[in-house]
Motif scaffolding. Structure first.
Motif, PDB file in Angstrom:
ATOM      1  N   TRP A 442     -15.552   4.551  -7.792  1.00  0.00           N
ATOM      2  CA  TRP A 442     -14.125   5.615  -7.154  1.00  0.00           C
ATOM      3  C   TRP A 442     -12.715   4.241  -6.493  1.00  0.00           C
ATOM      4  O   TRP A 442     -11.728   4.254  -6.083  1.00  0.00           O
ATOM      5  N   ASN A 443     -13.184   2.588  -6.145  1.00  0.00           N
ATOM      6  CA  ASN A 443     -12.441   2.260  -5.681  1.00  0.00           C
ATOM      7  C   ASN A 443     -12.732   0.907  -6.492  1.00  0.00           C
ATOM      8  O   ASN A 443     -14.029   0.602  -6.556  1.00  0.00           O
ATOM      9  N   ASP A 444     -11.126   0.195  -6.823  1.00  0.00           N
ATOM     10  CA  ASP A 444     -11.900  -0.727  -7.622  1.00  0.00           C
ATOM     11  C   ASP A 444     -12.075  -1.992  -6.763  1.00  0.00           C
ATOM     12  O   ASP A 444     -11.998  -3.193  -7.047  1.00  0.00           O
ATOM     13  N   GLU A 445     -11.329  -1.803  -5.694  1.00  0.00           N
ATOM     14  CA  GLU A 445     -11.635  -3.648  -5.069  1.00  0.00           C
ATOM     15  C   GLU A 445     -12.695  -3.363  -3.918  1.00  0.00           C
ATOM     16  O   GLU A 445     -13.294  -4.571  -4.455  1.00  0.00           O
ATOM     17  N   LYS A 446     -13.397  -2.458  -4.289  1.00  0.00           N
ATOM     18  CA  LYS A 446     -15.070  -2.623  -4.278  1.00  0.00           C
ATOM     19  C   LYS A 446     -15.770  -3.318  -4.720  1.00  0.00           C
ATOM     20  O   LYS A 446     -16.778  -3.945  -4.450  1.00  0.00           O
ATOM     21  N   PHE A 447     -15.033  -2.867  -5.495  1.00  0.00           N
ATOM     22  CA  PHE A 447     -16.173  -2.971  -6.997  1.00  0.00           C
ATOM     23  C   PHE A 447     -15.805  -4.653  -7.614  1.00  0.00           C
ATOM     24  O   PHE A 447     -16.241  -5.594  -7.648  1.00  0.00           O
ATOM     25  N   ALA A 448     -14.412  -5.697  -7.455  1.00  0.00           N
ATOM     26  CA  ALA A 448     -14.433  -6.740  -7.423  1.00  0.00           C
ATOM     27  C   ALA A 448     -14.822  -7.522  -5.660  1.00  0.00           C
ATOM     28  O   ALA A 448     -15.704  -8.725  -6.384  1.00  0.00           O
ATOM     29  N   LEU A 449     -15.494  -6.761  -4.999  1.00  0.00           N
ATOM     30  CA  LEU A 449     -15.417  -7.392  -3.667  1.00  0.00           C
ATOM     31  C   LEU A 449     -17.284  -7.135  -3.807  1.00  0.00           C
ATOM     32  O   LEU A 449     -17.577  -8.597  -3.599  1.00  0.00           O
ATOM     33  N   ASP A 450     -17.637  -5.727  -4.608  1.00  0.00           N
ATOM     34  CA  ASP A 450     -19.376  -6.594  -4.549  1.00  0.00           C
ATOM     35  C   ASP A 450     -19.548  -7.664  -6.109  1.00  0.00           C
ATOM     36  O   ASP A 450     -20.276  -8.020  -5.715  1.00  0.00           O
ATOM     37  N   LEU A 451     -18.516  -7.562  -6.881  1.00  0.00           N
ATOM     38  CA  LEU A 451     -18.400  -8.795  -7.863  1.00  0.00           C
ATOM     39  C   LEU A 451     -18.853 -10.422  -7.265  1.00  0.00           C
ATOM     40  O   LEU A 451     -19.786 -10.854  -7.313  1.00  0.00           O
ATOM     41  N   LEU A 452     -17.887 -10.557  -6.185  1.00  0.00           N
ATOM     42  CA  LEU A 452     -17.778 -11.187  -5.820  1.00  0.00           C
ATOM     43  C   LEU A 452     -18.987 -11.726  -4.818  1.00  0.00           C
ATOM     44  O   LEU A 452     -19.740 -13.654  -4.724  1.00  0.00           O
ATOM     45  N   ARG A 453     -19.030 -11.219  -4.030  1.00  0.00           N
ATOM     46  CA  ARG A 453     -20.705 -11.472  -3.332  1.00  0.00           C
ATOM     47  C   ARG A 453     -21.353 -11.579  -4.037  1.00  0.00           C
ATOM     48  O   ARG A 453     -22.286 -11.859  -3.798  1.00  0.00           O
ATOM     49  N   GLU A 454     -21.741 -10.584  -4.580  1.00  0.00           N
ATOM     50  CA  GLU A 454     -23.400 -10.694  -5.752  1.00  0.00           C
ATOM     51  C   GLU A 454     -23.470 -12.339  -6.747  1.00  0.00           C
ATOM     52  O   GLU A 454     -24.401 -12.794  -6.866  1.00  0.00           O
ATOM     53  N   LYS A 455     -22.315 -12.228  -7.545  1.00  0.00           N
ATOM     54  CA  LYS A 455     -22.059 -12.874  -8.266  1.00  0.00           C
ATOM     55  C   LYS A 455     -21.441 -13.932  -8.757  1.00  0.00           C
ATOM     56  O   LYS A 455     -20.890 -15.281  -9.487  1.00  0.00           O
ATOM     57  N   LYS A 456     -20.218 -14.083  -7.408  1.00  0.00           N
ATOM     58  CA  LYS A 456     -19.852 -15.286  -7.267  1.00  0.00           C
ATOM     59  C   LYS A 456     -18.624 -15.188  -7.954  1.00  0.00           C
ATOM     60  O   LYS A 456     -18.051 -16.628  -8.591  1.00  0.00           O
ATOM     61  N   ILE A 457     -18.170 -14.432  -8.751  1.00  0.00           N
ATOM     62  CA  ILE A 457     -17.633 -14.641  -8.998  1.00  0.00           C
ATOM     63  C   ILE A 457     -16.144 -13.345  -8.980  1.00  0.00           C
ATOM     64  O   ILE A 457     -15.728 -12.482  -8.478  1.00  0.00           O
TER      65      ILE A 457
END
Length: 500
Positions: A442-457
Motif C-alpha cells: 500500500w506504500n511504495d516508499e516503504k517497499f523501497a525502504l524495506d528492500l534497502l534495509r534488508e538487501k542493501k539495494i
C-alpha cells in the motif's frame, strides 16, 4: 522544537488510533487538504515538521492537541485552562526562539530520486554498509568512460575557458548544436535559438520560470522525471499529469490528455525517450500530440536527453520536426550519451513559430543573462562530442553493454513471481510493476525502504516519478550483468516472503 519530538508524538498518536500513513493521506484527500506521501513520510521519520495548517489537520484527525504534537510538555498542556498561550502552546510573556522554515513553495515539491530513501542509504553507508545504487542514471561509477578525445580536447582548452562566455554559450558549441538540430530536422533554428546550460536540469527550471504565472497549467506525463513537476510548481504553475499507458508500450494516453486541457493550460511536456520507462514514441504517436497541441495552441517542451541511446534499430524522431507552425523547445545534452554526467552540459533549442513567443523569449534571455553563463570548460567540448565518432553507438547494439544489460534485466525481472515489466527501447531504465495484492503493498516508499534495509539495494519507488499507484519502481540497469544478476536474485529472495 525538535523534529524528533514531533515525529515521536505523531507516531504515538497514530499507533493509539490504529492509523497508518496511507490513512492520513486518504483523510487529507477527503478533507481537501494537500498532503502527499513524501510529506507524511518526512513527518513520521523526523526529517521535517509541518506548518501550522497541516499540523492542525493531523491533530484533529488523531484526536490530540496541536500544541502537544509540536512538543508542548504535559505541564503546558495542563496550563491550557490557566494561562493564555500563543499559537505554539508557549505561555504569553515567555520568549520563543525564532524558527526559519522552508518556503511553502516546496510543500508540493518532491525529488525522490535523491529523497528520503537515499538519505537512509547514506546513513547506512556512513555506518559502513555497502549499498548497490540502482537509483540514479550516473554512468561513471559503473565503469562507463568519457571518450578520450573529449577529455583531451577539454585539457587543451582549459586555459581558454577561464572567463565568462556569452550568456547563451560559446559560438562553437551553439553552432555544433544548431547543426545537430538540422540533422534532427528541427525547423527554423539559428545559432541565436540555442541556449547552453549546466545540464538540462538548469534549463528546465529556467524555461518554466520564464513562462508561468500563478495558476497556469502544464501537462506533464505520469510517470515523469520529477524535476519537470517540481519546476512547474516552483514557478507558480500547476503540473497536470496525463497518463502514459503501460498496456500500450507506455505511450501517452491521448484521451487522457484531451480531458485534462483547460483554458489555463499553456504547454505540454514530452519526455522522449522516456525516463523512467525507457519508452520510445513512434512518429504516429508524436503526430497525435502535435495535432492536440495545434488544436489548443499549446507550447511543446520536449526532453530528449536520451535521443542517442536508442536500441533495436529504432529511430528517434524529434517532435519539433513535425510541428513547424508551433513554438517548441527541445532539450538535450551530453551527460548520458557521452557518459559525462558530472560535466553538466545541456542545451535547449527554440524552433517553430517564434513570433508567437516573442515576449517569452525575452524572459528566457533575461534569466539566461542573470546566471551569466553555463560552465565554459564543458561547453568547449560540445563541438568535438557532436562532430566526431559517437562512442555510445558501441553500447546500444548486440554485444554492447547497455544492450546486453537491458536484455538481461528485462528477462530477470519478468521471471520473478509477482513482477512484470515492459521492455524498454531506449535509455537505461526499466519500470517494473509489482503485484500489490500478492505483496499487500500500500506504500511504495516503504517497499523501497524495506528492500534497502534488508538487501542493501537502492531503487526509486514509482511515487518518486509522480505515479499515483504504489505498484511500480525504477531500476537503473547500468551495472554489469554479474552485478544485476546478484541484485535480481536478492530481489526474488526478498519478495518470496515480503508482505506489507
Amino acid at each position: 522544537m525538535e523534529n524528533t519530538t514531533f515525529a515521536n508524538r505523531l507516531n504515538e498518536a497514530m499507533e493509539q488510533c490504529g492509523l497508518k500513513q496511507v490513512d492520513l493521506i486518504r483523510a487529507a484527500e477527503a478533507a481537501g487538504v494537500k498532503l502527499g506521501k513524501s510529506q507524511v513520510s518526512q513527518y513520521v521519520s523526523g526529517k521535517a515538521v509541518p506548518r501550522k495548517n497541516i499540523a492542525a489537520f493531523l491533530a484533529e484527525t488523531l484526536g490530540v492537541k496541536m500544541e502537544w504534537l509540536y512538543g508542548a510538555s504535559n505541564v503546558l498542556a495542563k496550563q491550557n485552562n490557566l494561562t493564555e498561550q500563543n499559537e505554539y502552546g508557549v505561555p504569553k510573556g515567555e520568549t520563543k526562539m525564532r524558527e526559519f522554515k522552508k518556503s511553502t513553495k516546496l510543500d508540493n515539491v518532491l525529488y525522490d530520486v535523491r529523497g528520503p530513501v537515499v538519505e537512509e542509504a547514506t546513513r547506512m553507508e556512513d555506518n559502513g554498509t555497502s549499498v548497490l545504487k540502482l537509483n540514479i542514471g550516473n554512468p561513471a561509477p559503473f565503469g562507463f568512460r568519457t571518450p578520450d578525445e573529449v577529455v583531451y580536447d577539454m585539457q587543451r582548452q582549459l586555459t581558454e575557458c577561464e572567463g565568462y562566455s556569452a550568456a547563451k554559450g560559446l559560438f562553437s558549441a551553439r553552432k555544433a548544436i544548431m547543426q545537430y538540430a538540422q540533422l534532427k530536422k528541427i525547423p527554423n533554428v539559428s545559432v541565436d535559438d540555442i541556449y547552453t546550460g549546466n545540464g538540462v536540469s538548469e534549463l528546465i527550471n529556467l524555461s518554466m520560470s520564464a513562462l508561468l504565472d500563478n495558476g497556469d497549467e502544464v501537462l506533464v506525463p505520469s510517470p515523469d522525471y520529477p524535476l519537470w513537476t517540481a519546476c512547474v510548481t516552483l514557478a507558480g504553475g500547476t503540473a497536470v499529469h496525463y497518463i502514459c499507458d503501460e498496456e500500450a508500450e507506455w505511450y501517452p494516453d491521448m484521451d487522457d490528455i484531451r480531458k485534462k486541457i483547460t483554458d489555463k493550460t499553456k504547454a505540454i511536456v514530452l519526455i522522449n525517450p522516456n525516463n523512467p520507462t525507457g519508452a520510445l514514441y513512434p512518429r504516429e504517436v508524436l503526430q497525435q500530440i502535435v495535432n492536440i497541441a495545434r488544436e489548443h495552441q499549446l507550447m511543446i517542451f520536449s526532453d530528449e536527453i536520451y535521443d542517442r541511446l536508442v536500441m533495436d534499430g529504432e529511430e528517434h524522431v524529434s517532435i519539433a520536426s513535425l510541428a513547424p507552425d508551433l513554438f517548441c523547445v527541445t532539450f538535450s545534452g551530453l551527460s548520458k550519451s557521452h557518459m559525462i554526467a558530472g560535466f553538466r552540459i545541456g542545451w535547449m533549442v527554440l524552433s517553430g513559430n517564434k513570433a508567437a513567443a516573442k515576449d517569452y523569449i525575452q524572459g528566457l534571455n533575461m534569466l539566461s543573462n542573470m546566471r551569466l553563463c553555463s560552465n565554459v570548460p564543458a561547453q568547449s567540448i560540445v563541438q568535438t562530442a557532436l562532430g566526431g565518432h559517437q562512442s555510445v553507438n558501441n553500447y546500444i547494439v548486440p554485444g554492447g553493454r547497455i544492450y546486453e544489460q537491458r536484455e538481461f534485466i528485462y528477462k530477470a525481472l519478468n521471471d520473478i513471481p509477482g513482477v512484470s515489466a515492459v521492455k524498454p527501447k531506449a535509455a537505461f531504465y526499466i519500470f517494473p510493476k509489482l503485484d500489490v495484492k500478492k505483496f499487500n503493498i500500500w506504500n511504495d516508499e516503504k517497499f523501497a525502504l524495506d528492500l534497502l534495509r534488508e538487501k542493501k539495494i537502492l531503487i526509486v519507488h514509482g511515487g518518486g516519478f509522480n505515479w499515483k499507484e504504489p505498484d511500480h519502481f525504477r531500476v537503473v540497469y547500468l551495472p554489469r550483468i554479474e552485478v544485476l544478476k546478484d541484485a535480481t536474485i536478492q530481489l526474488r529472495d526478498f519478495l518470496e516472503t515480503y508482505r506489507q
